[in-house]
Design a protein around this motif. Structure first.
Motif, PDB file in Angstrom:
ATOM      1  N   ILE A 523       0.868  -1.182   0.000  1.00 22.60           N
ATOM      2  CA  ILE A 523       0.000   0.000   0.000  1.00 22.60           C
ATOM      3  C   ILE A 523       0.904   1.231   0.000  1.00 22.60           C
ATOM      4  N   LEU A 524       0.808   2.024  -1.051  1.00 24.99           N
ATOM      5  CA  LEU A 524       1.572   3.262  -1.156  1.00 24.99           C
ATOM      6  C   LEU A 524       0.587   4.414  -1.063  1.00 24.99           C
ATOM      7  N   ILE A 525       0.642   5.180   0.039  1.00 28.39           N
ATOM      8  CA  ILE A 525      -0.322   6.258   0.256  1.00 28.39           C
ATOM      9  C   ILE A 525       0.400   7.490   0.806  1.00 28.39           C
ATOM     10  N   SER A 526       1.603   7.719   0.297  1.00 27.81           N
ATOM     11  CA  SER A 526       2.384   8.886   0.726  1.00 27.81           C
ATOM     12  C   SER A 526       1.794  10.167   0.139  1.00 27.81           C
ATOM     13  N   ASN A 527       2.189  11.284   0.746  1.00 28.37           N
ATOM     14  CA  ASN A 527       1.802  12.605   0.243  1.00 28.37           C
ATOM     15  C   ASN A 527       0.289  12.771   0.125  1.00 28.37           C
ATOM     16  N   ASN A 528      -0.399  12.405   1.223  1.00 32.65           N
ATOM     17  CA  ASN A 528      -1.817  12.681   1.383  1.00 32.65           C
ATOM     18  C   ASN A 528      -1.990  13.482   2.673  1.00 32.65           C
ATOM     19  N   GLN A 529      -3.142  13.338   3.313  1.00 34.22           N
ATOM     20  CA  GLN A 529      -3.394  14.021   4.590  1.00 34.22           C
ATOM     21  C   GLN A 529      -3.829  13.017   5.647  1.00 34.22           C
ATOM     22  N   VAL A 530      -3.321  11.799   5.531  1.00 33.45           N
ATOM     23  CA  VAL A 530      -3.730  10.726   6.435  1.00 33.45           C
ATOM     24  C   VAL A 530      -3.344  11.066   7.873  1.00 33.45           C
ATOM     25  N   GLY A 531      -4.346  11.017   8.763  1.00 33.17           N
ATOM     26  CA  GLY A 531      -4.089  11.325  10.168  1.00 33.17           C
ATOM     27  C   GLY A 531      -4.262  10.146  11.081  1.00 33.17           C
ATOM     28  N   TYR A 532      -4.687   8.986  10.517  1.00 35.28           N
ATOM     29  CA  TYR A 532      -4.950   7.841  11.392  1.00 35.28           C
ATOM     30  C   TYR A 532      -4.878   6.537  10.599  1.00 35.28           C
ATOM     31  N   VAL A 533      -4.290   5.524  11.222  1.00 35.79           N
ATOM     32  CA  VAL A 533      -4.368   4.148  10.728  1.00 35.79           C
ATOM     33  C   VAL A 533      -4.812   3.272  11.890  1.00 35.79           C
ATOM     34  N   ASP A 534      -5.517   2.208  11.597  1.00 37.28           N
ATOM     35  CA  ASP A 534      -6.036   1.305  12.630  1.00 37.28           C
ATOM     36  C   ASP A 534      -5.117   0.097  12.764  1.00 37.28           C
ATOM     37  N   PRO A 535      -4.301   0.044  13.821  1.00 36.74           N
ATOM     38  CA  PRO A 535      -3.310  -1.045  13.930  1.00 36.74           C
ATOM     39  C   PRO A 535      -3.943  -2.417  14.126  1.00 36.74           C
ATOM     40  N   GLN A 536      -5.109  -2.470  14.785  1.00 38.18           N
ATOM     41  CA  GLN A 536      -5.745  -3.763  15.008  1.00 38.18           C
ATOM     42  C   GLN A 536      -6.215  -4.363  13.685  1.00 38.18           C
ATOM     43  N   LEU A 549       3.666   5.535   4.285  1.00 37.44           N
ATOM     44  CA  LEU A 549       2.837   6.596   4.856  1.00 37.44           C
ATOM     45  C   LEU A 549       3.598   7.921   4.928  1.00 37.44           C
ATOM     46  N   GLN A 550       4.611   8.080   4.125  1.00 38.94           N
ATOM     47  CA  GLN A 550       5.439   9.284   4.183  1.00 38.94           C
ATOM     48  C   GLN A 550       4.624  10.538   3.830  1.00 38.94           C
ATOM     49  N   ASN A 551       5.027  11.646   4.463  1.00 43.14           N
ATOM     50  CA  ASN A 551       4.462  12.959   4.139  1.00 43.14           C
ATOM     51  C   ASN A 551       2.945  12.990   4.260  1.00 43.14           C
ATOM     52  N   ASN A 552       2.455  12.613   5.451  1.00 38.78           N
ATOM     53  CA  ASN A 552       1.039  12.706   5.775  1.00 38.78           C
ATOM     54  C   ASN A 552       0.881  13.556   7.034  1.00 38.78           C
ATOM     55  N   ASP A 553      -0.264  13.423   7.726  1.00 37.72           N
ATOM     56  CA  ASP A 553      -0.551  14.256   8.899  1.00 37.72           C
ATOM     57  C   ASP A 553      -0.657  13.420  10.166  1.00 37.72           C
ATOM     58  N   LEU A 554       0.139  12.377  10.275  1.00 39.02           N
ATOM     59  CA  LEU A 554       0.094  11.508  11.455  1.00 39.02           C
ATOM     60  C   LEU A 554       0.737  12.201  12.651  1.00 39.02           C
ATOM     61  N   LEU A 555      -0.089  12.514  13.665  1.00 41.73           N
ATOM     62  CA  LEU A 555       0.414  13.134  14.901  1.00 41.73           C
ATOM     63  C   LEU A 555       0.840  12.090  15.917  1.00 41.73           C
ATOM     64  N   HIS A 556       0.363  10.865  15.721  1.00 40.30           N
ATOM     65  CA  HIS A 556       0.615   9.798  16.691  1.00 40.30           C
ATOM     66  C   HIS A 556       0.741   8.474  15.951  1.00 40.30           C
ATOM     67  N   ILE A 557       1.770   7.713  16.267  1.00 46.33           N
ATOM     68  CA  ILE A 557       1.925   6.364  15.716  1.00 46.33           C
ATOM     69  C   ILE A 557       1.518   5.381  16.797  1.00 46.33           C
ATOM     70  N   PRO A 558       0.417   4.662  16.623  1.00 41.34           N
ATOM     71  CA  PRO A 558      -0.036   3.741  17.679  1.00 41.34           C
ATOM     72  C   PRO A 558       0.995   2.643  17.926  1.00 41.34           C
ATOM     73  N   ASP A 573       8.540   8.806   7.346  1.00 42.40           N
ATOM     74  CA  ASP A 573       9.163  10.132   7.319  1.00 42.40           C
ATOM     75  C   ASP A 573       8.173  11.198   6.843  1.00 42.40           C
ATOM     76  N   GLY A 574       8.409  12.440   7.301  1.00 43.64           N
ATOM     77  CA  GLY A 574       7.621  13.558   6.800  1.00 43.64           C
ATOM     78  C   GLY A 574       6.267  13.710   7.457  1.00 43.64           C
ATOM     79  N   ASN A 575       6.074  13.101   8.638  1.00 44.37           N
ATOM     80  CA  ASN A 575       4.848  13.275   9.408  1.00 44.37           C
ATOM     81  C   ASN A 575       5.141  14.127  10.650  1.00 44.37           C
ATOM     82  N   PRO A 576       4.111  14.761  11.255  1.00 43.47           N
ATOM     83  CA  PRO A 576       4.375  15.679  12.379  1.00 43.47           C
ATOM     84  C   PRO A 576       4.497  15.017  13.743  1.00 43.47           C
ATOM     85  N   PHE A 577       4.495  13.672  13.834  1.00 47.38           N
ATOM     86  CA  PHE A 577       4.636  13.028  15.141  1.00 47.38           C
ATOM     87  C   PHE A 577       6.038  13.262  15.703  1.00 47.38           C
TER      88      PHE A 577
END
Length: 602
Positions: A523-536, A549-558, A573-577
């Protein structure tokens, strides 16, 4: 009081004491109470310069609550509570561990990575139940000989230390399966070391090894051998007998010849980039029946033999930065997902073709195999719907290569004449990239029983029509550089989809439907505005090996994302966490996943 008594017998000096002794505020009493119930204690990242006594004595001393004669509930009776089996004291400032370590004989996991330890105590021999020891990223110069007493040890991580030798008797660790000695100062691997017959993974990268012992062939269960970044000039011929080997890394050495490994029939990845290899012969290739990845970049190769076409499983071939002037046309018959050619003096393929990527190069090579293909006059059709410059469809590509290509036309509609040109031919690949499409052409459904690869990148798609969801054989889907912010639930019916590229779109979450496509590997989804992924939900995707998931808006990596152990490539890389830190990200996917797992609440 059987368990405290056993621990006390190991140290006659140990008496019952209050558990607040020498604890201060560094270890909250709530953590100790929870640890007595669960058998697990995590003190990672607490700025500790030494391990408090209350930790070493957690199974010896009477809890303070009992000391004060307060009543205990049925679930809190301290004399029935669990011995500590897992202790994590990583990411602190520890310079030494004391012999009080022997007071925790039930430990099965001890994690002391990222400290300032220069040695390990001899009392480590008392941890006879230990199965995993992580002492990586310290300053260890030598290992105590007592470490060879840990006969139940399965995983030993010693990377990023200052070790110059391996202690005698190391072969006594008969159950060891995973050993990492990378980034140390080793100059030799003793022959006896090769008697570790249970070893499955061995990392010796970034040391100063000039050779490997011939006895390495004794490691009959070894699947993963990493010798990157050493001083190896040759590889012992005995390596050829390691019939379980699947991954072999020999990058950044001084090899002049590719090793011949006829018995390594399970080998999936061979990495020999950044060496001094001058020749690639048929004898080097003919036995690589299962090879998926072949990395030959930054060598001195002048040619590639026709026998490269024998590698029918090959998916990734890196030939960049060599002296190759031409390629065998037979290379076009391979089903490569990635072919790197930059940095070669190629004269037979135009630069513009190379710049278009792997599939265009393969298509060009295939077109050269047969000189009796349709003439240029027969290979195009025009429709009355568009200008002649836009209406050219390569019939030769349709008939011979099974490709329907109408890319880079900047058109808003795919003319009916393009689909009409297919006639009764089989089409496996559709390329409508680099146009101005606002919707997927409805007639694509006519190809639903045959097409496996669809490229709709660099268009203006804001939604995915249901016609695409009917392509039952779809395996690769490229949707990058569009205006998408969601995917339809009907995509769940794409039961063969292995790779999807959604980079450079407008997604704010990872689309839910992707979690329900179990065949997905990439799954290649870099350079979007993704703020959440569901680890479960992601953990259920057992085939997923690459997640970008590079260059998105992830503030927290679960932290639970660390349980996705099948991931071989995780790009963040490239996320604000803020956590994991950049230094952890630089260590690669396995280090990131380990870091996250260590932070899962117990």
């Amino acid at each position: 009081m059987s368990r405290p008594k056993v621990a006390a017998e190991r140290d006659p000096r140990a008496g019952f004491r209050s558990d607040t002794r020498d604890c201060g505020s560094s270890v909250p009493q709530g953590l100790l109470r929870a640890a007595r119930k669960s058998g697990q204690l995590n003190l990672s990242g607490r700025n500790l310069s030494e391990v408090p006594q209350c930790v070493w004595r957690i199974n010896v001393d009477i809890p303070e609550k009992a000391k004060q004669n307060l009543s205990f509930g049925a679930t809190e009776r301290w004399w029935e509570q669990t011995d500590l089996t897992k202790l994590i004291i990583s990411n602190n400032k520890l310079q030494a561990l004391t012999d009080d370590l022997r007071l925790l004989p039930a430990l099965t996991i001890l994690d002391i990575h990222d400290n300032q330890l220069t040695s390990l105590p001899s009392a480590i021999r008392e941890l006879e139940n230990l199965q995993k020891l992580n002492a990586s990223h310290n300053k260890l110069e030598i290992l105590p000989k007592e470490i060879t007493n840990l006969r139940n040890l399965k995983c030993l991580y010693l990377q990023h230390n200052e070790l110059a030798c391996i202690p005698e008797g190391f072969e006594q660790l008969i159950n060891l399966e995973d050993l990492d000695l990378s980034n140390n100062r080793l100059t030799i691997v003793p022959a006896s070391f090769c008697s570790l017959s249970s070893l499955v993974r061995l990392n010796l990268s970034s040391n100063q090894l000039k050779n490997l012992p011939a006895e390495i062939s004794r490691m009959k269960r070894l699947k993963h051998l990493d010798c990157n970044s050493n001083l190896l000039e040759t590889v012992p011929s005995e390596l050829a007998g390691m019939d379980s080997l699947e991954l072999l890394y020999l990058r950044r050495n001084k090899l002049r010849f590719l090793p011949e490994i006829p018995s390594c029939k399970l080998l999936k990845e061979l990495h020999v980039g950044e060496n001094q290899i001058e020749m690639l012969g048929a004898e080097h290739l003919k036995h690589l029946n299962s090879i998926l990845v072949l990395d030959l970049r930054d060598n001195k190769l002048k040619s590639v033999p026709d026998e490269i076409a024998l590698l029918q499983s090959l998916e990734r071939l890196d030939l960049s930065n060599n002296d190759i002037s031409s390629l065998p046309y037979a290379l076009g018959n391979l089903h490569l997902k990635f072919l790197a050619l930059e940095g070669n003096p190629l004269r037979t393929i135009r630069r513009e073709i190379i710049n278009k990527g792997t599939q265009e190069v393969l298509k060009y090579l295939r077109s050269k195999i047969k000189d009796d293909g349709p003439s240029q006059n027969d290979s195009t059709v025009e429709t009355a719907m568009t200008l002649p410059s836009e209406s050219i469809v390569n019939v030769h590509a349709i008939i011979t290569l099974k490709i329907l290509d109408y890319s880079d036309k900047q058109t808003t509609l795919i003319p009916d004449g393009v689909f009409d040109a297919v006639k009764s031919n089989i089409i496996t690949t559709v390329n409508f990239s680099r146009n101005q499409l606002c919707e997927i052409p409805k007639r694509i459904v006519e190809l639903k029983d045959m097409v496996s690869d669809v490229n709709l990148s660099f268009n203006k798609l804001s939604f995915i029509s249901l016609e695409l969801c009917l392509l039952q054989k779809l395996t690769f889907l490229d949707l990058r550089n569009n205006f998408l912010n969601s995917l339809p639930e009907e995509m769940e019916s794409l039961i063969r989809l292995q790779m999807i590229n959604l980079s450079f779109n407008r997604f704010k979450i990872l689309p839910e439907v992707l979690y329900r496509i179990p065949t997905l590997e990439t799954i290649l989804i870099s350079n979007n505005q993704v703020g959440y992924v569901d680890p479960q939900k992601m953990k259920t995707m057992e085939n997923l090996t690459t997640l970008d998931l590079q260059n998105n808006d992830l503030l927290h990596i679960p932290p639970e994302l660390g349980n996705c152990v099948n991931l071989r490539t995780l790009l963040l890389d490239g996320n604000p966490f803020r956590i994991p830190r950049a230094a952890i990200l630089m260590k690669g996917t396995s280090a990131i996943l380990e870091y996250l797992r260590d932070r899962i609440p117990t």
